[in-house]
Design an enzyme around this catalytic site. Structure first.
Site, PDB file in Angstrom:
ATOM      1  N   TYR A 176       0.870  -1.195   0.000  1.00 45.34           N
ATOM      2  CA  TYR A 176       0.000   0.000   0.000  1.00 45.34           C
ATOM      3  C   TYR A 176       0.895   1.229   0.000  1.00 45.34           C
ATOM      4  O   TYR A 176       1.914   1.270   0.695  1.00 45.34           O
ATOM      5  CB  TYR A 176      -0.882  -0.001   1.253  1.00 45.34           C
ATOM      6  CG  TYR A 176      -1.726   1.254   1.431  1.00 45.34           C
ATOM      7  CD1 TYR A 176      -2.827   1.495   0.617  1.00 45.34           C
ATOM      8  CD2 TYR A 176      -1.420   2.179   2.424  1.00 45.34           C
ATOM      9  CE1 TYR A 176      -3.604   2.641   0.790  1.00 45.34           C
ATOM     10  CE2 TYR A 176      -2.189   3.327   2.609  1.00 45.34           C
ATOM     11  CZ  TYR A 176      -3.283   3.550   1.779  1.00 45.34           C
ATOM     12  OH  TYR A 176      -4.051   4.676   1.958  1.00 45.34           O
ATOM     13  N   ASP A 197       9.336   2.876  -0.794  1.00 44.18           N
ATOM     14  CA  ASP A 197       8.360   3.605   0.012  1.00 44.18           C
ATOM     15  C   ASP A 197       8.614   3.240   1.466  1.00 44.18           C
ATOM     16  O   ASP A 197       8.247   2.165   1.932  1.00 44.18           O
ATOM     17  CB  ASP A 197       6.934   3.236  -0.417  1.00 44.18           C
ATOM     18  CG  ASP A 197       5.885   3.968   0.419  1.00 44.18           C
ATOM     19  OD1 ASP A 197       6.268   4.693   1.358  1.00 44.18           O
ATOM     20  OD2 ASP A 197       4.682   3.795   0.134  1.00 44.18           O
ATOM     21  N   LYS A 252       4.942   9.414   8.575  1.00 43.84           N
ATOM     22  CA  LYS A 252       4.778   8.890   9.937  1.00 43.84           C
ATOM     23  C   LYS A 252       5.834   9.422  10.912  1.00 43.84           C
ATOM     24  O   LYS A 252       5.738  10.549  11.355  1.00 43.84           O
ATOM     25  CB  LYS A 252       4.732   7.359   9.889  1.00 43.84           C
ATOM     26  CG  LYS A 252       3.535   6.883   9.008  1.00 43.84           C
ATOM     27  CD  LYS A 252       3.186   5.438   9.194  1.00 43.84           C
ATOM     28  CE  LYS A 252       2.204   4.936   8.159  1.00 43.84           C
ATOM     29  NZ  LYS A 252       0.820   4.921   8.571  1.00 43.84           N
TER      30      LYS A 252
HETATM   31  N1  PMP Z   1       3.006   4.449   2.070  1.00 39.92           N
HETATM   32  C1  PMP Z   1       3.009   3.538   3.040  1.00 39.92           C
HETATM   33  C2  PMP Z   1       4.001   2.427   3.009  1.00 39.92           C
HETATM   34  C3  PMP Z   1       2.089   3.643   4.094  1.00 39.92           C
HETATM   35  O1  PMP Z   1       2.098   2.733   5.069  1.00 39.92           O
HETATM   36  C4  PMP Z   1       1.169   4.707   4.107  1.00 39.92           C
HETATM   37  C5  PMP Z   1       0.138   4.880   5.211  1.00 39.92           C
HETATM   38  N2  PMP Z   1      -0.148   3.789   5.968  1.00 39.92           N
HETATM   39  C6  PMP Z   1       1.221   5.631   3.064  1.00 39.92           C
HETATM   40  C7  PMP Z   1       2.160   5.482   2.065  1.00 39.92           C
HETATM   41  C8  PMP Z   1       0.294   6.807   3.048  1.00 39.92           C
HETATM   42  O2  PMP Z   1       0.608   7.674   4.080  1.00 39.92           O
HETATM   43  P1  PMP Z   1      -0.486   8.706   4.648  1.00 39.92           P
HETATM   44  O3  PMP Z   1      -1.537   7.878   5.303  1.00 39.92           O
HETATM   45  O4  PMP Z   1       0.295   9.557   5.580  1.00 39.92           O
HETATM   46  O5  PMP Z   1      -0.988   9.460   3.475  1.00 39.92           O
END
Ligand code: PMP
Length: 431
Positions: A145, A240, A268
């Site tokens: 994701y 990512d 995060k």
């Molecule tokens: N990339 C990864 C690997 C994530 O875990 C997340 C959120 N869980 C995101 C992108 C998206 O981040 P945000 O919820 O801060 O938009």
């Protein structure tokens, strides 16, 4: 029974205002039973809901809170900074401080750009990859994701290498067609995708520690293969690291595995609990970003001083590798109590773990790709989640979510929590 009249009342009211009563879908408890907890306060490893129920928290706001709730240094930095105002729409020295701190301790990137969420970081990184290469397609892995970016809200069709099928209404079919989806942990699929599509593909994007669909740990060998193959085919590699960055080590999975990607995204932990994301790469790649280069990307609140100060206060506590060694040791001990119990009782449970991330996988087999997860196994999680809430343990409300241990979780607390989890597993498997 957990008494939660206040959360129930607030949730009923919230449903009048917001779709599903929430600002982000998983919070609605659709994958588990009961009412979402409305949390009133957090401190260290504990949270309290609006009914004054107390929980040991293993969600940590979905990952940012590696230092626990209400970390004194982060709180003080926010208070000190906010005294001078909240946002100016100009450069501030707070960006320099956090930027320098990160770049000094992260040898995998030379320049970065701050944004306000993980989704924004990924969206911008994809645009950068496309802008640099002049190619439009991207390759992603089933089970990873990357936020709610249009071209990534896709799943695999039936076949090893497929064009994406949208997983959300509102994503045009033509966008999904720009995304090729392949399974994790499958060299043949990766090679096939690159051989067929490298000429039209800007980048491969992966969570090097896939932690959004269970914890689908990849072998170092596979990640090295991915690096070598993308390089060979002239396709950029995006790590990512929105979850793994500052979580499995300061410089994330790139440092953990010793692999140099082309572009990295963060979120995060980088904001210490405030909304911050970032993407970074070599000076050469980043020279393509506006205003130096032709790839446009901007943000009214990007590099927000209060968020930068919070991020700095968080990240500066993470420069000592010992922090990560301690977190890993604590998490391993915690997981091992539960795993040993499950093994002794012959429960179908295994607990993949890396650093301070763990996942309760209700399966006897090692799981390394999304299609190995049996959806029916989520019923065990659902039952466990309910029992754990009653015993004061909070896990993210879905069996596909991982758990996070923070520096605020003491060994005693973890041993206690592991004991409760073992008791509740006995309940779940009693039938
Ligand atoms: N990339 C990864 C690997 C994530 O875990 C997340 C959120 N869980 C995101 C992108 C998206 O981040 P945000 O919820 O801060 O938009």
């Amino acid at each position: 029974m957990l008494q939660q009249p206040n959360s129930s009342r607030l949730f009923a009211e919230a449903k009048e205002y917001f779709p599903g009563g929430v600002s982000s879908p998983v919070r609605a408890f659709k994958s588990v039973t009961g009412t979402p907890l409305f949390i009133r306060k957090g401190d260290g490893a504990r949270i309290w809901d609006e009914d004054d129920n107390e929980f040991i928290d293993f969600c940590g706001s979905w990952g940012p809170l590696i230092l626990g709730h209400n970390n004194p240094a982060i709180r003080q930095a926010i208070v000190d900074t906010v005294a001078n105002g909240t946002s100016f729409g100009t450069p501030t020295r707070y960006e320099n401080i956090l930027g320098k701190l990160i770049l000094t301790h992260n040898p995998f990137i030379e320049k970065l750009r701050f944004v306000s969420s993980g989704t924004e970081a990924v969206m911008s990184a994809l645009r950068l990859a496309r802008g640099v290469t002049g190619k439009s397609k991207i390759i992603k892995f089933e089970g990873c994701y990357h936020g709610h970016v249009d071209s990534l809200l896709v799943k695999a069709g039936s076949g090893l290498v497929t064009f994406g099928e949208t997983t959300s209404a509102g994503v045009p079919e033509s966008f999904a067609q720009e995304t090729i989806v392949i399974p994790l942990d499958n060299k043949a699929a990766l090679s096939e995708a690159l051989e067929k599509h490298a000429h039209e593909t800007a980048c491969v994007i992966i969570e090097p520690v896939p932690a959004n669909n269970g914890l689908l740990l990849q072998s170092k060998d596979f990640l090295e293969f991915l690096r070598a193959e993308t390089k060979k085919h002239g396709v950029l590699l995006i790590f990512d690291e929105v979850i793994s960055g500052f979580r499995v080590s300061f410089a994330g999975a790139a440092a953990y595995y010793g692999i140099q990607p082309d572009i990295m995204t963060y979120g995060k932990i980088i904001g210490g609990g405030m909304p911050v994301g970032a993407y970074g790469a070599s000076k050469e790649i980043m020279s393509n970003v506006s205003p130096d280069g032709p790839v446009y990307q901007a943000g009214t609140l990007s590099g927000n001083p209060v968020a930068m100060a919070a991020g700095t206060a968080a990240v500066s506590q993470l420069t000592d590798p010992q922090v990560y060694a301690d977190l890993e040791a604590k998490t391993k001990a915690f997981v091992s109590i539960i795993q040993t119990h499950a093994d002794n009782k012959n429960y179908p449970l295994n607990i993949p773990q890396i650093g301070s991330i763990f996942w309760l996988a209700f399966s006897r087999d090692k799981i390394t790709a999304a299609d190995q997860i049996d959806p029916a196994s989520m019923n065990y999680f659902k039952a466990l989640h309910k029992l754990l809430l009653e015993r004061g343990i909070y896990l993210g409300p879905s069996g596909y979510e991982v758990g996070f241990v923070s520096t605020a979780h003491t060994t005693d607390m973890l041993t206690y929590a592991a004991g409760i989890i073992c008791d509740c597993l006995d309940e779940v498997f009693k039938a």
